[in-house]
Design a protein around this motif. Structure first.
Motif, PDB file in Angstrom:
ATOM      1  N   LYS A 132       1.045  -1.232   0.003  1.00  0.00           N
ATOM      2  CA  LYS A 132       0.095  -0.017  -0.035  1.00  0.00           C
ATOM      3  C   LYS A 132       0.863   1.217  -0.032  1.00  0.00           C
ATOM      4  CE  LYS A 132      -3.932   2.075   2.197  1.00  0.00           C
ATOM      5  NZ  LYS A 132      -4.733   1.835   3.579  1.00  0.00           N
ATOM      6  N   TYR A 133       1.876   1.233   0.918  1.00  0.00           N
ATOM      7  CA  TYR A 133       2.890   2.288   1.008  1.00  0.00           C
ATOM      8  C   TYR A 133       3.565   2.549  -0.518  1.00  0.00           C
ATOM      9  CZ  TYR A 133       6.848   5.247   2.069  1.00  0.00           C
ATOM     10  OH  TYR A 133       7.987   6.160   2.109  1.00  0.00           O
ATOM     11  N   LYS A 140       4.376   5.330  -5.602  1.00  0.00           N
ATOM     12  CA  LYS A 140       4.258   5.346  -7.010  1.00  0.00           C
ATOM     13  C   LYS A 140       3.301   6.404  -7.811  1.00  0.00           C
ATOM     14  CE  LYS A 140       3.728   2.072 -10.857  1.00  0.00           C
ATOM     15  NZ  LYS A 140       3.297   0.630 -11.439  1.00  0.00           N
ATOM     16  N   SER A 141       2.097   6.413  -7.208  1.00  0.00           N
ATOM     17  CA  SER A 141       1.380   7.321  -7.579  1.00  0.00           C
ATOM     18  C   SER A 141       1.510   8.708  -7.319  1.00  0.00           C
ATOM     19  CB  SER A 141      -0.235   7.022  -6.713  1.00  0.00           C
ATOM     20  OG  SER A 141      -0.834   5.803  -6.992  1.00  0.00           O
ATOM     21  N   LYS A 179       1.032  12.974  -0.477  1.00  0.00           N
ATOM     22  CA  LYS A 179       2.331  13.197   0.231  1.00  0.00           C
ATOM     23  C   LYS A 179       1.713  12.802   1.865  1.00  0.00           C
ATOM     24  CE  LYS A 179       6.336  14.234   1.267  1.00  0.00           C
ATOM     25  NZ  LYS A 179       6.205  14.295   2.793  1.00  0.00           N
ATOM     26  N   GLN A 180       0.560  13.451   2.228  1.00  0.00           N
ATOM     27  CA  GLN A 180      -0.248  13.352   3.537  1.00  0.00           C
ATOM     28  C   GLN A 180      -0.211  11.787   3.893  1.00  0.00           C
ATOM     29  OE1 GLN A 180      -3.140  16.180   3.440  1.00  0.00           O
ATOM     30  NE2 GLN A 180      -2.333  17.870   3.976  1.00  0.00           N
ATOM     31  N   SER A 181      -1.015  11.080   2.863  1.00  0.00           N
ATOM     32  CA  SER A 181      -1.276   9.615   3.104  1.00  0.00           C
ATOM     33  C   SER A 181       0.053   8.908   3.095  1.00  0.00           C
ATOM     34  CB  SER A 181      -2.024   9.144   1.749  1.00  0.00           C
ATOM     35  OG  SER A 181      -3.403   9.759   1.855  1.00  0.00           O
ATOM     36  N   LEU A 182       1.187   9.298   2.317  1.00  0.00           N
ATOM     37  CA  LEU A 182       2.396   8.594   2.385  1.00  0.00           C
ATOM     38  C   LEU A 182       3.073   8.649   3.675  1.00  0.00           C
ATOM     39  CD1 LEU A 182       3.724   6.971   0.303  1.00  0.00           C
ATOM     40  CD2 LEU A 182       5.224   8.851  -0.163  1.00  0.00           C
ATOM     41  N   ASP A 183       3.183  10.026   4.205  1.00  0.00           N
ATOM     42  CA  ASP A 183       3.632  10.324   5.487  1.00  0.00           C
ATOM     43  C   ASP A 183       2.891   9.478   6.748  1.00  0.00           C
ATOM     44  OD1 ASP A 183       5.493  11.937   4.224  1.00  0.00           O
ATOM     45  OD2 ASP A 183       4.151  13.827   4.751  1.00  0.00           O
ATOM     46  N   LYS A 184       1.705   9.268   6.682  1.00  0.00           N
ATOM     47  CA  LYS A 184       0.997   8.643   7.493  1.00  0.00           C
ATOM     48  C   LYS A 184       1.121   7.071   7.307  1.00  0.00           C
ATOM     49  CE  LYS A 184      -3.713   7.646   9.249  1.00  0.00           C
ATOM     50  NZ  LYS A 184      -3.612   6.058   9.343  1.00  0.00           N
ATOM     51  N   LEU A 185       1.231   6.738   6.201  1.00  0.00           N
ATOM     52  CA  LEU A 185       1.465   5.298   6.113  1.00  0.00           C
ATOM     53  C   LEU A 185       2.890   4.843   6.296  1.00  0.00           C
ATOM     54  CD1 LEU A 185      -0.465   4.438   2.615  1.00  0.00           C
ATOM     55  CD2 LEU A 185      -0.755   3.228   4.730  1.00  0.00           C
ATOM     56  N   LYS A 186       3.819   5.821   6.179  1.00  0.00           N
ATOM     57  CA  LYS A 186       5.281   5.644   6.677  1.00  0.00           C
ATOM     58  C   LYS A 186       5.319   5.204   8.044  1.00  0.00           C
ATOM     59  CE  LYS A 186       9.828   7.380   6.331  1.00  0.00           C
ATOM     60  NZ  LYS A 186      10.652   8.467   5.800  1.00  0.00           N
ATOM     61  N   ASN A 187       4.618   5.782   8.836  1.00  0.00           N
ATOM     62  CA  ASN A 187       4.623   5.711  10.193  1.00  0.00           C
ATOM     63  C   ASN A 187       3.835   4.278  10.585  1.00  0.00           C
ATOM     64  OD1 ASN A 187       6.150   8.180  10.906  1.00  0.00           O
ATOM     65  ND2 ASN A 187       3.855   9.440  10.797  1.00  0.00           N
TER      66      ASN A 187
END
Length: 255
Positions: free
Chosen positions: A32-33, A38-39, A137-145
């Protein structure tokens, strides 16, 4: 095979299932990350292209606007200079030239109107893609955590399951473990399953023949489902109600 052996196989089957599910959970989080990453990269590329196109259009518009303004100022200066001419015909000729040049500038200004419309459309497209990138980018930052937390949790749970598994394996004969591993390769989740009261495999629901039921009930060796390859066993609540039938089958098979 013995009750203790099947209990041990059931236990490591549960632990291996836990490990497999943890790995699936981890891989899903990572996927998912990576998909959002990629998107984001794709949208960032589109944003860059739109930014360059918008910048190019704006620069051309601004340059043309400056050129028209400078040329109009020159026409104003020429008009002022006309009155210093002593020859009337020269004044008339110069006036016509100025009027012609002024009409050309008017036409150039009209051509700028659709360019300005294009810039507005490009600006809206740019803003939409920019907002997409911001949200990704916000979703990615959350998913990264979340990904970091899941990986840490995965490591901890895996280590705990492996420690328990290592202790149990010590009590399982090598031959039995080899048979179990064959089942686990094909079925990382639930490699050991109970036969249901309807004589079905608890993994794939395949109807099991009487000979398989007899062999499983004997408990002298590991029997795997011919459909899904899982290790089979008869649960206590099922074996109690099927003892008579299995005994009959067992006695018949010996005749």
């Amino acid at each position: 095979m013995g009750a203790k052996l099947i209990d041990n196989l059931i236990e490591i089957g549960k632990l291996d299932s836990q490990i497999a599910r943890i790995l699936i959970e981890k891989n899903q989080a990572v996927k998912k990350y990576n998909d959002i990453d990629k998107s984001l990269n794709q949208r960032a590329l589109v944003l860059s292209e739109k930014s360059n196109l918008l910048k190019s259009k704006q620069e051309k518009y601004s340059q043309e606007e400056r050129n028209i303004k400078e040329e109009r100022q020159k026409l104003v200066d020429r008009r002022k200079a006309i009155y210093s001419f002593n020859d009337y015909k020269v004044q008339q000729t110069a006036q016509k030239e100025i009027e012609f040049a002024s009409k050309q500038l008017d036409a150039r200004e009209e051509h700028l109107i659709p360019v300005l419309d294009e810039i507005e459309i490009l600006k809206k497209d740019y803003d939409n893609v920019f907002n997409d990138c911001k949200a990704l980018k916000q979703s990615l930052d959350k998913l990264k955590n979340d990904k970091i937390a899941i990986e840490a949790n995965y490591k901890k749970r895996e280590e705990e399951s492996l420690q328990k598994r290592d202790k149990i394996i010590q009590d399982i004969p090598r031959e039995a473990l080899q048979e179990y591993n064959k089942a686990k390769v094909r079925n990382p989740i639930d490699p050991v399953v109970a036969i249901t009261s309807d004589s079905l495999c608890g993994g794939c629901s395949m109807k099991l023949g009487s000979q398989i039921l007899v062999e499983v009930s004997r408990g002298d060796r590991i029997i795997r489902c011919p459909g899904c390859n899982r290790v089979l066993y008869i649960a206590n609540d099922v074996s109690s109600c099927d003892d008579d039938n299995v005994s009959d089958l067992d006695s018949n098979s010996g005749n």
